[in-house]
Each structure stands twice: as structure tokens, then as C-alpha cells.
Enzyme design. Structure first.
Site, mmCIF file in Angstrom:
data_model
loop_
_atom_site.group_PDB
_atom_site.id
_atom_site.type_symbol
_atom_site.label_atom_id
_atom_site.label_comp_id
_atom_site.label_asym_id
_atom_site.label_seq_id
_atom_site.Cartn_x
_atom_site.Cartn_y
_atom_site.Cartn_z
ATOM 1 N N ASP A 1 -0.032 5.887 17.392
ATOM 2 C CA ASP A 1 -0.226 4.459 17.658
ATOM 3 C C ASP A 1 0.857 4.031 18.656
ATOM 4 O O ASP A 1 1.593 4.882 19.180
ATOM 5 C CB ASP A 1 -0.171 3.646 16.354
ATOM 6 C CG ASP A 1 1.237 3.561 15.770
ATOM 7 O OD1 ASP A 1 2.115 4.350 16.209
ATOM 8 O OD2 ASP A 1 1.481 2.713 14.901
ATOM 9 N N CYS B 1 13.371 2.244 16.955
ATOM 10 C CA CYS B 1 13.027 2.504 18.358
ATOM 11 C C CYS B 1 12.129 1.374 18.853
ATOM 12 O O CYS B 1 10.970 1.572 19.227
ATOM 13 C CB CYS B 1 12.344 3.861 18.490
ATOM 14 S SG CYS B 1 12.273 4.435 20.191
ATOM 15 N N SER C 1 -8.275 -11.078 22.850
ATOM 16 C CA SER C 1 -7.686 -9.865 23.430
ATOM 17 C C SER C 1 -7.989 -9.733 24.924
ATOM 18 O O SER C 1 -7.136 -9.303 25.683
ATOM 19 C CB SER C 1 -8.171 -8.629 22.678
ATOM 20 O OG SER C 1 -9.571 -8.621 22.631
ATOM 21 N N TYR D 1 -7.086 7.309 15.166
ATOM 22 C CA TYR D 1 -5.872 6.866 14.474
ATOM 23 C C TYR D 1 -6.130 6.734 12.965
ATOM 24 O O TYR D 1 -5.405 7.294 12.132
ATOM 25 C CB TYR D 1 -5.374 5.514 15.043
ATOM 26 C CG TYR D 1 -4.359 4.883 14.126
ATOM 27 C CD1 TYR D 1 -3.029 5.280 14.162
ATOM 28 C CD2 TYR D 1 -4.738 3.957 13.153
ATOM 29 C CE1 TYR D 1 -2.095 4.752 13.274
ATOM 30 C CE2 TYR D 1 -3.830 3.433 12.261
ATOM 31 C CZ TYR D 1 -2.515 3.823 12.326
ATOM 32 O OH TYR D 1 -1.605 3.319 11.428
ATOM 33 N N TRP E 1 0.825 -1.217 0.000
ATOM 34 C CA TRP E 1 0.000 0.000 0.000
ATOM 35 C C TRP E 1 0.856 1.262 0.000
ATOM 36 O O TRP E 1 0.332 2.357 -0.077
ATOM 37 C CB TRP E 1 -0.939 -0.008 1.207
ATOM 38 C CG TRP E 1 -0.227 -0.343 2.489
ATOM 39 C CD1 TRP E 1 0.460 0.522 3.282
ATOM 40 C CD2 TRP E 1 -0.103 -1.628 3.088
ATOM 41 N NE1 TRP E 1 1.004 -0.147 4.352
ATOM 42 C CE2 TRP E 1 0.668 -1.475 4.255
ATOM 43 C CE3 TRP E 1 -0.569 -2.911 2.756
ATOM 44 C CZ2 TRP E 1 0.992 -2.550 5.090
ATOM 45 C CZ3 TRP E 1 -0.243 -3.962 3.592
ATOM 46 C CH2 TRP E 1 0.522 -3.777 4.738
ATOM 47 N N THR F 1 -2.953 -5.649 13.526
ATOM 48 C CA THR F 1 -2.243 -6.711 12.822
ATOM 49 C C THR F 1 -0.890 -6.206 12.352
ATOM 50 O O THR F 1 -0.769 -5.070 11.904
ATOM 51 C CB THR F 1 -3.091 -7.170 11.605
ATOM 52 O OG1 THR F 1 -4.414 -7.467 12.057
ATOM 53 C CG2 THR F 1 -2.518 -8.395 10.943
ATOM 54 N N GLY G 1 -8.605 -12.002 12.655
ATOM 55 C CA GLY G 1 -9.090 -11.623 13.982
ATOM 56 C C GLY G 1 -9.780 -10.269 13.997
ATOM 57 O O GLY G 1 -9.817 -9.571 12.989
ATOM 58 N N GLU H 1 -5.139 0.652 6.403
ATOM 59 C CA GLU H 1 -5.094 1.178 7.767
ATOM 60 C C GLU H 1 -6.026 0.417 8.705
ATOM 61 O O GLU H 1 -5.724 0.239 9.877
ATOM 62 C CB GLU H 1 -5.414 2.680 7.786
ATOM 63 C CG GLU H 1 -4.317 3.543 7.176
ATOM 64 C CD GLU H 1 -2.969 3.389 7.897
ATOM 65 O OE1 GLU H 1 -2.944 2.977 9.067
ATOM 66 O OE2 GLU H 1 -1.934 3.661 7.266
HETATM 67 S S1 SF4 Z 1 17.537 7.554 20.124
HETATM 68 FE FE1 SF4 Z 1 16.953 5.530 20.735
HETATM 69 S S2 SF4 Z 1 15.332 5.785 22.252
HETATM 70 FE FE2 SF4 Z 1 15.606 7.738 21.218
HETATM 71 S S3 SF4 Z 1 14.070 7.739 19.612
HETATM 72 FE FE3 SF4 Z 1 15.962 6.972 18.720
HETATM 73 S S4 SF4 Z 1 15.886 4.742 18.953
HETATM 74 FE FE4 SF4 Z 1 14.330 5.631 20.297
#
Ligand code: SF4
Length: 355
Positions: A137, A191, A303, A119, A23, A42, A80, A36
């Protein structure tokens, strides 16, 4: 790092690192909307084949609007959260009827569609129509709380509001769709919940959690309530004359509504599981049965609760099955069971029966 630099670093990183998804780069608001809704609960990998199949079956909002609900649920089978499919189907009808087949392009209009929450409204209007609505999210919550060093409970609505306000301030008004996708992508691949790859992160220079070595404790989420567990007994009734098996269609408004199942229900205190099956089938179908042999039992987690389901072969002693607690009942040949949409836990029983 000021917000302008944040945007530049994030968008540059996204241009170089974004993953291929069916998409991505899509201009059709209908397809963006479908993606979305699928992505609400999922993972991308699981949603991808479902998205392709769904779009090939219902290439336009008109095709989806005129489909019968069973076809839509069949295409959703295994994903689901089936209310998503039922709501999408109802919303497609509304788009055709009230919006002349055009997916609404404003937040205030699109959020009126069934199954569209904040969202999805922000995601579709930003990606499809370039509106500066920031999405929040789980990925965005993680990146923003770490970046700003927010240590409050992310289950609380106050923290979520704070994250939404920060995302609204940060969003790139020229490229809101890319910005939203970039922030979610960053949360998904860099992250990450554990061991974030801070050294590869484009916004590390301004990140509080990284600087203070707090990525293990941020975001903080208070412990979830323990999920209840239920024991369920279901009956496999085989008809003497042709070996067909009885299935029932769940009420639309119930959980897993519009899907078929083997009739049964929750074990009550003091019952053994055969008694549960026999009682449930009497209540649900108005028939007397004898549960005589266990086919299998399995565990399944939803859930908000988990179950152990015991499936028993049953002999019909008296009465003609009636849909007392379902929309409809049907006798079906074993080989035809797979043509009907069933919840995941029932799929295992079907494989056992077919084999
Ligand atoms: S520096 Fe590390 S903790 Fe900070 S936003 Fe980037 S990945 Fe996340």
C-alpha cells in the site's frame, strides 16, 4: 542489513510499538476482511467507529449476506467510496452461496470476490490464514523505496511491480500477517511522508534514503492531473399538501449508486443556476418546477473531481415526479430524511432543512 535482520528488527519493533485497533488480534477472517475493505481508502481513526458499528449490525457473513442494500449503505454513510459497501455486500452473498459461509483462505480464491484486489487479498490471507503474501500500500511503497533508494516514479506500474517483488522477498514466512502489519505501521507512524523519524526507526542501519539524506525526494510521485470542477444545481421540492420533500435513489451502477439524493445535475454553458435546476428536474423527473430561492451552496471534493453544489427550493408547477433517471423517487418528511443513506455533500443540505 540482510533480509533476516530486517525481519527481526521490524517484528521486534512492532511487538513493542503496535497501536491498539479493534481488529488487531482478531482471528475471525470475516472481521479482518471488513477491516481491510474499510482501510482501503480510509484512515484508521475514521474507520474505527464505522468498523465497530458495522460489526454490531452484521456480526457474521450470514447477517451481511441477508441484509438489504440500503441497511449496508446506511452503515457506510459518510465513509465514501460506496462501491466498497455494495461490493462487500455482493461478496458476502457469494461467500455464503459458494464457499459455505467461509471466507476463502487462498489468494487465488479470495481475489475472485467483488471488491477484493491484490492488496486486500494479500492482507486477509496473510493476517487471517498465515499465507506469505506481501501487501503493498502507500505506506509500504514509502518504506521500501526509501530503504532501497528507489528514485523512480511511484505512479508507474514498473516501480510498483519492483516494490512488490522486494516486499515478496522480504516477507517473514513464519509471521506474514505481523510482518505486513508491521511494515504498514512503520510507514504510518515512523516513516511518515514528511519528517520521518529515522532516529527511532528499527531499520535505519540499512536505509539508503536516510544515509544519503534523500527522504525529501523519495518516494517520487509525478504530479497528478488537475481535477475538473463542476457546478451542480439541485432542487428541493416541497409538496404543498404535507410539506414532504422529494428524493431520488441513484442507479446502482452509477457513482454513489444506491444512495439517495436531491435530484439535479451539471450546469451547462450559458445557463444560470436556476435554469440548470429547472432543466435537470424536467429531464430527471418529467416535471415543471420553478426554482425560487437558494437554500445554500457548498463545495465538495471527490477522488477525481470537485463540485460546487447549489441547492434551490423549487415549486412544483405541473406533472407527477417519475424516476426517469433514477431507481425510485419518494416523498419524505424532513424529520425522516436522516433514515436514508445520502452522499456526504447532501448531508449538509439535510442539516439545513432539519434546522
Ligand atoms: S530510516 Fe527513515 S527513511 Fe529509512 S525507513 Fe526508517 S524512517 Fe524511513
Amino acid at each position: 542489513m540482510d533480509p533476516k535482520q530486517f525481519r527481526t528488527e521490524l517484528l521486534n519493533w512492532y511487538q513493542d510499538h503496535k497501536r491498539e485497533m479493534p481488529w488487531r488480534g482478531e482471528a475471525d477472517p470475516y472481521k479482518i476482511w471488513i477491516s481491510e475493505i474499510m482501510l482501503q481508502q480510509t484512515q484508521v481513526q475514521q474507520a474505527t467507529p464505522y468498523f465497530r458499528n458495522f460489526i454490531s449490525l452484521f456480526p457474521t457473513v450470514y447477517d451481511l449476506a441477508k441484509a438489504v442494500q440500503q441497511e449496508v449503505l446506511k452503515a457506510w454513510e459518510g465513509l465514501g467510496y460506496y462501491s466498497r459497501a455494495r461490493n462487500l455486500h455482493a461478496a458476502a452473498k457469494m461467500v455464503v452461496k459458494e464457499f459455505d459461509g467461509q471466507v476463502p483462505d487462498t489468494y487465488d480464491e479470495i481475489i475472485k470476490l467483488k471488491g477484493v484486489g491484490p492488496y486486500t487479498a494479500a492482507a486477509v490471507t496473510s493476517i487471517a490464514f498465515g499465507k506469505p503474501n506481501a501487501v503493498v500500500d502507500g505506506n509500504v511503497i514509502r518504506v521500501i523505496t526509501r530503504y532501497y533508494g528507489i528514485e523512480d516514479d511511484t505512479r508507474s506500474s514498473k516501480t510498483r511491480r519492483q516494490v512488490q517483488e522486494l516486499a515478496d522477498e522480504l516477507i517473514d514466512k513464519q509471521h506474514p500477517g505481523d510482518f505486513n502489519q508491521a511494515l504498514m505501521e512503520l510507514g504510518s507512524v515512523i516513516c511518515t511522508p514528511s519528517k520521518p523519524k529515522c532516529d527511532s526507526c528499527p531499520i535505519q542501519a540499512g536505509c539508503t534514503a536516510s544515509k544519503m539524506a534523500k527522504t525529501d525526494s523519495i518516494p517520487y510521485k509525478s504530479p497528478a492531473k488537475k481535477k475538473p470542477h463542476y457546478t451542480i444545481g439541485v432542487g428541493i421540492i416541497e409538496r404543498d399538501q404535507d410539506g414532504k420533500i422529494l428524493i431520488a435513489l441513484r442507479p446502482n451502477e452509477a457513482m454513489l449508486g444506491g444512495l439517495w439524493e436531491f435530484p439535479g445535475g451539471k450546469q451547462e454553458d450559458g445557463e444560470d443556476i436556476q435554469e440548470t435546476v429547472e432543466r435537470e428536474l424536467k429531464e430527471e423527473l418529467g416535471v415543471e418546477v420553478k426554482a425560487y430561492k437558494e437554500l445554500t451552496h457548498l463545495k465538495h471534493t471527490y477522488s477525481h473531481f470537485s463540485i460546487t453544489m447549489h441547492a434551490w427550493h423549487c415549486k412544483l408547477l405541473s406533472g407527477e415526479p417519475k424516476p426517469k433517471e433514477s431507481q425510485e423517487v419518494k416523498w419524505v418528511a424532513t424529520d425522516d430524511l436522516q433514515k436514508f443513506p445520502f452522499p456526504k455533500a447532501n448531508q449538509v443540505l439535510i442539516s439545513k432543512l432539519v434546522n
